[in-house]
Each structure stands twice: as C-alpha cells, then as structure tokens.
Motif scaffolding. Structure first.
Motif, mmCIF file in Angstrom:
data_model
loop_
_atom_site.group_PDB
_atom_site.id
_atom_site.type_symbol
_atom_site.label_atom_id
_atom_site.label_comp_id
_atom_site.label_asym_id
_atom_site.label_seq_id
_atom_site.Cartn_x
_atom_site.Cartn_y
_atom_site.Cartn_z
ATOM 1 N N MET A 70 44.281 41.608 127.008
ATOM 2 C CA MET A 70 43.128 41.152 126.225
ATOM 3 C C MET A 70 41.816 41.691 126.810
ATOM 4 S SD MET A 70 41.786 39.591 123.722
ATOM 5 C CE MET A 70 43.145 38.672 123.022
ATOM 6 N N LYS A 71 41.731 41.719 128.152
ATOM 7 C CA LYS A 71 40.510 42.224 128.773
ATOM 8 C C LYS A 71 40.267 43.673 128.382
ATOM 9 C CE LYS A 71 37.984 42.530 133.064
ATOM 10 N NZ LYS A 71 37.996 43.312 134.221
ATOM 11 N N ALA A 72 41.339 44.459 128.289
ATOM 12 C CA ALA A 72 41.184 45.866 127.904
ATOM 13 C C ALA A 72 40.579 45.987 126.508
ATOM 14 C CB ALA A 72 42.536 46.572 127.967
ATOM 15 N N TRP A 73 41.020 45.145 125.583
ATOM 16 C CA TRP A 73 40.472 45.196 124.223
ATOM 17 C C TRP A 73 39.006 44.750 124.206
ATOM 18 C CZ3 TRP A 73 42.262 47.662 120.190
ATOM 19 C CH2 TRP A 73 43.627 47.969 120.124
ATOM 20 N N LEU A 74 38.672 43.748 125.003
ATOM 21 C CA LEU A 74 37.274 43.307 125.078
ATOM 22 C C LEU A 74 36.381 44.413 125.634
ATOM 23 C CD1 LEU A 74 37.771 39.655 126.371
ATOM 24 C CD2 LEU A 74 37.171 40.376 124.056
ATOM 25 N N GLU A 75 36.896 45.140 126.615
ATOM 26 C CA GLU A 75 36.149 46.273 127.145
ATOM 27 C C GLU A 75 35.983 47.354 126.086
ATOM 28 O OE1 GLU A 75 38.105 47.701 130.606
ATOM 29 O OE2 GLU A 75 37.784 45.876 131.776
ATOM 30 N N LEU A 76 37.064 47.650 125.381
ATOM 31 C CA LEU A 76 37.048 48.717 124.385
ATOM 32 C C LEU A 76 36.086 48.400 123.243
ATOM 33 C CD1 LEU A 76 38.290 51.411 123.443
ATOM 34 C CD2 LEU A 76 40.088 50.071 122.308
ATOM 35 N N MET A 77 36.032 47.151 122.832
ATOM 36 C CA MET A 77 35.174 46.750 121.716
ATOM 37 C C MET A 77 33.729 46.527 122.133
ATOM 38 S SD MET A 77 37.540 44.132 119.466
ATOM 39 C CE MET A 77 37.642 42.902 120.773
ATOM 40 N N ARG A 78 33.436 46.665 123.429
ATOM 41 C CA ARG A 78 32.107 46.334 123.957
ATOM 42 C C ARG A 78 31.737 44.906 123.575
ATOM 43 N NH1 ARG A 78 33.479 50.901 125.021
ATOM 44 N NH2 ARG A 78 32.109 52.694 125.451
ATOM 45 N N ALA A 79 32.678 44.010 123.811
ATOM 46 C CA ALA A 79 32.469 42.607 123.438
ATOM 47 C C ALA A 79 31.266 42.009 124.150
ATOM 48 C CB ALA A 79 33.725 41.793 123.755
ATOM 49 N N ALA A 80 30.920 42.554 125.313
ATOM 50 C CA ALA A 80 29.780 42.020 126.063
ATOM 51 C C ALA A 80 28.481 42.134 125.275
ATOM 52 C CB ALA A 80 29.652 42.764 127.395
ATOM 53 N N LEU A 81 28.386 43.143 124.408
ATOM 54 C CA LEU A 81 27.173 43.336 123.614
ATOM 55 C C LEU A 81 27.278 42.697 122.228
ATOM 56 C CD1 LEU A 81 26.364 47.051 124.529
ATOM 57 C CD2 LEU A 81 25.320 44.980 125.456
ATOM 58 N N GLY A 82 28.411 42.077 121.941
ATOM 59 C CA GLY A 82 28.587 41.413 120.651
ATOM 60 C C GLY A 82 27.509 40.390 120.322
ATOM 61 N N PRO A 83 27.070 39.557 121.299
ATOM 62 C CA PRO A 83 26.014 38.583 120.983
ATOM 63 C C PRO A 83 24.719 39.211 120.496
ATOM 64 C CG PRO A 83 27.117 37.974 123.027
ATOM 65 C CD PRO A 83 27.650 39.316 122.638
ATOM 66 N N THR A 84 24.450 40.474 120.875
ATOM 67 C CA THR A 84 23.221 41.106 120.394
ATOM 68 C C THR A 84 23.290 41.334 118.891
ATOM 69 O OG1 THR A 84 23.943 43.423 120.714
ATOM 70 C CG2 THR A 84 23.014 42.287 122.622
ATOM 71 N N VAL A 85 24.487 41.642 118.367
ATOM 72 C CA VAL A 85 24.640 41.861 116.932
ATOM 73 C C VAL A 85 24.483 40.539 116.175
ATOM 74 C CG1 VAL A 85 26.192 42.717 115.139
ATOM 75 C CG2 VAL A 85 26.123 43.846 117.357
ATOM 76 N N VAL A 86 25.065 39.484 116.712
ATOM 77 C CA VAL A 86 24.911 38.159 116.098
ATOM 78 C C VAL A 86 23.434 37.758 116.088
ATOM 79 C CG1 VAL A 86 25.539 35.729 116.271
ATOM 80 C CG2 VAL A 86 27.234 37.490 116.788
ATOM 81 N N TRP A 87 22.754 38.015 117.183
ATOM 82 C CA TRP A 87 21.336 37.686 117.277
ATOM 83 C C TRP A 87 20.521 38.491 116.260
ATOM 84 C CZ3 TRP A 87 17.830 34.392 118.159
ATOM 85 C CH2 TRP A 87 16.538 34.715 118.579
ATOM 86 N N ASP A 88 20.841 39.777 116.104
ATOM 87 C CA ASP A 88 20.160 40.583 115.081
ATOM 88 C C ASP A 88 20.268 39.918 113.713
ATOM 89 O OD1 ASP A 88 19.861 42.398 117.128
ATOM 90 O OD2 ASP A 88 21.338 43.827 116.358
ATOM 91 N N PHE A 89 21.477 39.529 113.371
ATOM 92 C CA PHE A 89 21.764 38.910 112.081
ATOM 93 C C PHE A 89 20.931 37.639 111.901
ATOM 94 C CE2 PHE A 89 24.181 36.146 109.267
ATOM 95 C CZ PHE A 89 24.663 36.987 108.287
ATOM 96 N N VAL A 90 20.929 36.794 112.925
ATOM 97 C CA VAL A 90 20.214 35.516 112.851
ATOM 98 C C VAL A 90 18.712 35.743 112.744
ATOM 99 C CG1 VAL A 90 19.667 33.413 114.144
ATOM 100 C CG2 VAL A 90 22.023 34.232 114.045
ATOM 101 N N VAL A 91 18.192 36.711 113.478
ATOM 102 C CA VAL A 91 16.753 36.985 113.426
ATOM 103 C C VAL A 91 16.329 37.392 112.016
ATOM 104 C CG1 VAL A 91 14.977 38.610 114.180
ATOM 105 C CG2 VAL A 91 16.463 37.536 115.864
ATOM 106 N N GLY A 92 17.125 38.218 111.357
ATOM 107 C CA GLY A 92 16.802 38.589 109.985
ATOM 108 C C GLY A 92 16.714 37.378 109.073
#
Length: 290
Positions: free
Chosen positions: A1-23
């Motif tokens: 699972m950690k490998a998939w999280l690394e591959l998806m750049r899950a660490a930066l996922g909250p920035t996309v959610v934040w973008d959405f909410v800010v709009g």
C-alpha cells in the motif's frame, strides 16, 4: 500500500482537495451532494496523472537512480497503466454524476493531464509548465463549474484566483525541469521569486484589504529565505528537488492568499486553513515521498 501511496503522490493529495474547496468558498456556493462526486472526480484525475507521469518517466528515473515504485519493481508498469485507465474512466463517471455541467470539463482536464504526461521531452520542456499551470487552475474551478457551469464561472468566482495559481505552478514547473541536471543559484532563485510574485495578479482584479499584504509578504519569505543563501552557488539536482518539494508543500498558501484577497470578510476567515493544509502536507511528504 505504501508503494501505491508513493506512486500516486498521495502526500500532495490534500492540496488538490484544498484547491477545490477554495473555489467553492470564493464563489460563495453552498455545499451540495453533487460536489462530492465532483471532488472524487478531481482526486481520481490527480492520482491517475501522477501514476501516468511516473509510468512515462520510468526510463529516466532508472537512469538517474531514483528509487520509485515502478523502477525498483514494487509495482509492475502494466498494472499501474491499467489502474490509470480505470481511474480516468471513474473520474468521468463521477463528473457525470455531479450534475449536467462537469462532464466536458472533466474530459478537458483529463486531456491536459495526459498531454502533459505523454508528450516528448522537448515539447514538455516548452509546453509542460503551461499545461501544469492550466491543470492546477482547473482544480480551483472544478467545483464551481460542477455547480453553475463554465459560462457562469467569471461572474461567480472571477478569474484572478485561477490565473494566480496557474502562474505559481508555471514558474515552479520551470524550476522542476532542472531537477535532473541542476541549475545556477541565481537562475533557480529567479523562478522562486517569480512564483512568490504571482499573487500580484490578485491586486489587479480587486483591492484587497490590508491583511492581504502582510500575508503575501510572509508567503514570499517562506519561499525565498531558504533559497537566498545559496544564490551564488550551483544547485545540484538534489538541492533543486528539495526546493521544488518545499515550494509544492507551500502551494496551499497561494489559494489561502486568494481567500484573503476576497472582498467578502466571511470568506477571508477561511484563509488560515491554508497553514493547516501545509502542515499536513509536510508531514505526509516525509512519510510518502520518493
């Protein structure tokens, strides 16, 4: 699972959610059920794009010795590509479920992401920053368009925030293009300076309150202070990667400044959430980065 999280750049996922909410906040839209589908669509497109990017770059990653999941064998390339197709398909379905407005817009975002990931090295050098900037601007607009449609975007949210955010990523992407071979310190610093200057666009479309200016100064300091002492040295690839990663972790502050520049005082109150998003991203990056 950690490998998939690394591959998806899950660490930066909250920035996309934040973008959405800010709009949504900038447009003054009340939350409704369709926004859950729109948010899911956006997140799937983001994760699929990250996987596709590593799938495309795996020969280069192997050449420069990066230990990413598709290079070191933790995830098979064919499996990753199949997941990308499923994610893009799921994103389109979710966009359709969000309401009548988002389907075509989601296809455009998928097209931009695929084009960015799959074009050749020379074309990516010239078009890549613009494509990345467009993709991140789309992420701020996603929920708004899902609600009111693209025709009403300018009237409800305006164009200042998407343009500002796009410009930030254009210059950050230009710096990231130097990750393989390094860059002269003054040249690298120039990209960060221009990224830090991107909120100037917000002042051209409205007159922010005085709170915006110390906030902008603080964001600029966070971006520039670590880079300034190294302006006369050559930045090796590892140092460039550190600067890029730091700037990505601070990216949520730019939408935060967009909120702070809003004429609506209630909207301005949400701006400090950007700091919490940065802290969360920083912690995730340390755990799930490659």
């Amino acid at each position: 699972m950690k490998a998939w999280l690394e591959l998806m750049r899950a660490a930066l996922g909250p920035t996309v959610v934040w973008d959405f909410v800010v709009g949504i906040l900038l447009a003054g839209i009340s939350w409704h059920d369709g926004l859950w589908w729109a948010l899911t669509s956006l997140v799937l497109i983001y994760f699929a794009g990250m996987i596709l990017n590593d799938w495309r770059d795996r020969p280069l990653d192997a050449e420069v010795g990066r230990t990413r999941p598709l290079v070191d064998g933790r995830i098979q390339p064919n499996t990753a590509l199949a997941i990308v197709v499923l994610m893009f398909g799921g994103a389109y379905v979710c966009a359709l479920r969000s309401g009548p407005h988002l389907g075509d817009f989601a296809l455009w975002l998928i097209f931009i992401v695929v084009l960015y990931d799959m074009i050749g090295a020379q074309l990516r050098k010239h078009l890549g920053p613009a494509l990345l900037g467009a993709a991140r601007a789309f992420s701020i607009c996603f929920g708004v368009i899902a609600t009111v449609g693209a025709d009403q975007l300018r009237e409800t949210m305006g164009i200042a925030a998407p343009l500002c955010y796009a410009l930030y990523f254009v210059f950050l992407s230009r710096l990231a293009q130097r990750e393989e071979y390094g860059v002269r310190g003054l040249n690298g610093l120039a990209y960060i300076v221009m990224a830090a200057a991107s909120p100037a666009l917000l002042t051209q479309f409205a007159t922010p309150t005085w709170l915006f200016y110390p906030g902008w100064l603080a964001v600029a300091a966070l971006l520039l202070v670590p880079a300034w002492p190294h302006r006369h040295s050559f930045w090796e690839p590892k140092q460039v990667q550190i600067m890029v990663r730091r700037s990505l972790s601070l990216a949520p502050l730019i939408p935060g400044l967009c909120l702070l520049a809003s004429p609506n005082q209630q909207t301005q109150l949400y701006a400090p959430i950007a700091l919490l998003v940065c802290v969360l991203v920083g912690r995730l990056v340390r755990s799930y980065s490659t």
